[in-house]
Each structure stands twice: as structure tokens, then as C-alpha cells.
Design an enzyme around this catalytic site. Structure first.
Site, PDB file in Angstrom:
ATOM      1  N   ASN A 189       0.905  -1.372  -0.056  1.00 14.76           N
ATOM      2  CA  ASN A 189      -0.031  -0.028  -0.001  1.00 14.76           C
ATOM      3  C   ASN A 189       0.949   1.357  -0.051  1.00 14.76           C
ATOM      4  OD1 ASN A 189      -2.696  -0.924  -0.187  1.00 14.76           O
ATOM      5  ND2 ASN A 189      -2.709  -1.307   2.074  1.00 14.76           N
ATOM      6  N   HIS A 194      -3.083   2.031  -2.872  1.00 12.96           N
ATOM      7  CA  HIS A 194      -4.367   1.333  -2.446  1.00 12.96           C
ATOM      8  C   HIS A 194      -4.800   0.342  -3.376  1.00 12.96           C
ATOM      9  CE1 HIS A 194      -4.428   2.546   2.137  1.00 12.96           C
ATOM     10  NE2 HIS A 194      -4.265   3.866   1.567  1.00 12.96           N
ATOM     11  N   GLU A 224      -6.209  -7.590   5.437  1.00 10.51           N
ATOM     12  CA  GLU A 224      -5.273  -8.334   4.630  1.00 10.51           C
ATOM     13  C   GLU A 224      -5.636  -9.755   5.531  1.00 10.51           C
ATOM     14  OE1 GLU A 224      -2.134  -6.446   7.156  1.00 10.51           O
ATOM     15  OE2 GLU A 224      -4.089  -5.924   6.184  1.00 10.51           O
TER      16      GLU A 224
END
Length: 315
Positions: A189, A194, A224
Site C-alpha cells: 500500500n 491502495h 489483509e
């Protein structure tokens, strides 16, 4: 208004009812049929009068409907049921009308004081709820589905875990739980943005779906982190599947904007135990094993159990 005209007037009013209204004998004979203009079946069912449930629908459906009638009579109270017709259970339609593929109804079955040849009778109001059924089904799916990946969200996964635990307590069939986390996800990220992170999450989801079986349940718990319920799988079987998954993720990079992103995951395993008081306990054990994999270098499968604790060789 004379008696004949009054009776005709009331029949016209009854036939104007939006839902079908049936009068049944306790043996399942159609005694009267009214209304149904808003049920969208293109069939008023009046041809059924004098026939029995077993004459107009498959045996299993007829027996089910008869049980509803007898239940209302036995309890002497209104019974409300939902039922549906499909290719296997559809009522018999006239030859000139094509039967719908599927219909859902709400049935309101009320015992009547009137008798027919010494038989008790019921009033059955049938409301077509097909559109409502599919809307509710769609809303339920939306409420249970993770928007990004399409798998179970946390709430739905916890419900599935609770239901699986109840089944486990009944039949004691082995059930294993995998907790998995994408390694170094924050760096993806931070370095790529993102959108790249979302692509990695969807990539891992697809590989999980390709590896597990249809009877297993995959959920995204947040960020995640994922969890998988493995039905009828002991620790050894769960470890074999987890190893394949770990290797598949490590050897199949995520392609984002035509560039490969190397991805690995850390997995922790545990199994259901009879002595567990809540489903959260198996999650805690699997989560502990997952962080063992993280601590020992990532891209690992670790097992938490009385007989198997620790890590396995790096893939």
C-alpha cells in the site's frame, strides 16, 4: 337486493381479492377458490374446485400442504408458512398456460367453523412473494458479502463458524480452521498505493477459492486477514491444503498494471475441540499459530494443538 343478486355480489367482491383465497377440507379437497388477480400466475385456479391436492401437484408437495392444513386444524389457530413451486414441485397448469419457472408464496391458513360433509375446513390465503423473496435474498447476500472480494464478510463468517461448531458438537466430525495474513501488505500500500493493495487482496482471494473445496468456507475478516473453515479435515489434511495454498501464493505473483507483485502469506492452523466454550477459542489458537509463522520468517504454515505446536519448514 334479492338473495341471488346479493350472493352474486359477494362472489364478485371475493373474486376481486388481490391474492388467491382457497377453502380446503381437512382431506385437502379444493372447496372454493377466489381472487388471485395480483398473483401474476395467469391462472385463477377455479378448475381445481372439487379436486384434491394430490390431483394437482406432486406427491411430496401435496403431503406438505396437507400437513399445513392439518396443523392449523389441530392447533385451532392461524398458521403462516412460506413455500415455493419450481420445476419439480410446480402445481399443474392448463395446457394453454406456460408455468412460471419458480414461484414463492406466503400462505396464511386459518381454521373455519364451517364443516363440509362432517369435515373441518380452512381458509388458505396465498400471497405471491416471489419479488420480495429475491429482494430479501439479494439484500441478505449483500449484508453477508465482503464488497471487495465477494467472499463472506466477518459477520457472516462468524455465523458460519458458529453453525459449523454446532454441527461439530452433534457429529464430532473433524473441522479445522486456517487463519492467514498477507505478508508485508502495508509496504504494498505504501509503495504502490491502495489500488495495488486491493489487487493483491483479490488475487489472494482467487487463489484461496481455487485451492479450497466447495464445502469449505472462506471469509475476509478485515484488511489483509482471511480465515477458512475446512469441513471434515483433521490437522494433517488441513496442513496439506495450507501448504499447497502457501506455495501457490508464493509462486504466482499478482499482476498489477502489467507488473508482477510478489506475494506471500503466513498461515496458522487449529481444530475444533469439544471442550471449547465458544467459536472464538479456535480462532485464538489459529491466530496464535499464524503469528508464530510471522515471527519465524513469514511464508510459513504453523499448527497450534496439544500434539502439534510450532512451525514447519519454510516453503
Amino acid at each position: 337486493m334479492d338473495e341471488y343478486t346479493l350472493a352474486s355480489h359477494y362472489y364478485l367482491l371475493l373474486d376481486a381479492l388481490p391474492e388467491h383465497v382457497f377453502v380446503f377440507s381437512e382431506q385437502g379437497q379444493y372447496l372454493e377458490v377466489f381472487g388471485g388477480q395480483d398473483n401474476h400466475t395467469q391462472f385463477d385456479c377455479k378448475a381445481y374446485v372439487g379436486q384434491y391436492l394430490h390431483d394437482v401437484m406432486p406427491l411430496k408437495s401435496a403431503e406438505l400442504f396437507l400437513s399445513y392444513i392439518q396443523q392449523a386444524i389441530k392447533k385451532n389457530k392461524t398458521v403462516i408458512v412460506n413455500y415455493h413451486f419450481n420445476n419439480d414441485t410446480m402445481i399443474r397448469f392448463p395446457d394453454d398456460i406456460e408455468p412460471p419457472k419458480e414461484l414463492w408464496f406466503e400462505g396464511i391458513i386459518k381454521p373455519l367453523a364451517e364443516r363440509y360433509h362432517d369435515q373441518k375446513t380452512v381458509l388458505w390465503t396465498a400471497r405471491n412473494i416471489t419479488q420480495r423473496h429475491y429482494l430479501e435474498k439479494q439484500l441478505k447476500a449483500l449484508s453477508e458479502t465482503d464488497e471487495l472480494t465477494g467472499v463472506l464478510n466477518r459477520r457472516a463468517f462468524m455465523n458460519a463458524l458458529y453453525n459449523k461448531r454446532q454441527q461439530f458438537l452433534r457429529d464430532t466430525q473433524d473441522v479445522s480452521l486456517l487463519m492467514l495474513d498477507i505478508d508485508r501488505f502495508k509496504s504494498v500500500n505504501d509503495s504502490l498505493g491502495h489500488q495495488a493493495g486491493d489487487a493483491v487482496i483479490k488475487h489472494v482471494t482467487e487463489l484461496c477459492q481455487q485451492t479450497i473445496r466447495q464445502v469449505d468456507s472462506l471469509g475476509r475478516l478485515g484488511g489483509e486477514e482471511f480465515a477458512i473453515i475446512l469441513h471434515d479435515a483433521n490437522l494433517d489434511q488441513a496442513y496439506q491444503l495450507a501448504s499447497r495454498l502457501c506455495q501457490r501464493v508464493a509462486t504466482q505473483p499478482c499482476i498489477w498494471q502489467q507488473q508482477p507483485i510478489k506475494v506471500t502469506i503466513s498461515i496458522g492452523l487449529s481444530t475444533f475441540k469439544i471442550e471449547d466454550k465458544t467459536p472464538e477459542q479456535v480462532i485464538q489458537r489459529a491466530d496464535h499459530a499464524m503469528y508464530t509463522s510471522k515471527h519465524l520468517g513469514r511464508n510459513l504454515v504453523s499448527i497450534f494443538s496439544p500434539n502439534h505446536q510450532g512451525q514447519f519448514p519454510k516453503i
